[in-house]
Design an enzyme around this catalytic site. Sequence first.
Site, PDB file in Angstrom:
ATOM      1  N   GLY A  59       1.008  -1.182   0.278  1.00 32.94           N
ATOM      2  CA  GLY A  59       0.048  -0.181   0.135  1.00 32.94           C
ATOM      3  C   GLY A  59       1.007   0.997  -0.203  1.00 32.94           C
ATOM      4  CB  THR A 103      -3.499  -1.472   6.588  1.00 33.77           C
ATOM      5  OG1 THR A 103      -3.075  -0.410   5.956  1.00 33.77           O
ATOM      6  CG2 THR A 103      -4.464  -0.435   7.614  1.00 33.77           C
ATOM      7  CD  GLU A 151      -5.798   1.445   3.880  1.00 33.68           C
ATOM      8  OE1 GLU A 151      -4.401   1.713   4.521  1.00 33.68           O
ATOM      9  OE2 GLU A 151      -5.847   3.107   2.803  1.00 33.68           O
ATOM     10  NE  ARG A 191     -14.272   5.972  12.858  1.00 32.15           N
ATOM     11  CZ  ARG A 191     -13.631   6.241  11.727  1.00 32.15           C
ATOM     12  NH1 ARG A 191     -14.035   7.236  10.646  1.00 32.15           N
ATOM     13  NH2 ARG A 191     -12.052   6.416  11.808  1.00 32.15           N
TER      14      ARG A 191
END
Length: 155
Positions: free
Chosen positions: A17, A29, A81, A106
Amino acid sequence: SAMRHLPYFCRGEVVKGFGRGSRELGVPTANFSEQVVERFPSDIPTGIYYGWACVGNGDVHKMVLSIGWNPFYKNIKKSVETHIINTFKEDFYGEILSIVIIGYIRSEKNFNSLETLISAIREDIEEAKRQLDLPEHLKLKDSFFHLPEGKIVNH
């Protein structure tokens, strides 16, 4: 509307990433390739989710997952991720990561500082741990992972 897609099972190779998770946030992650991200339902809401994750044929661990644009970092491409709530001795790029997303925490939001972002991530991790200890979530822990190839089901 997030819930109608769940539980959502996904499996794909872990790719490099941005390298920010571990370095800037202290929260490593695992990233899926663009091809895997593009297969996600286009109308699944962006935001923070929780569920179970398994690297290769390893153990199943709690995870928290971000789907979206990472407004703090102004990404151009959507990313997925996964932060696996476990300490791994080494990176697992190139391994197959299997996840099942079972709940929504959320929506995605921007933060005015790295500190507030990090503290929100810590809260998300605690919330994921709490949710995943519930019996209805624990019972999903193994049901998706050790299926023969080709037996993957969403819904």
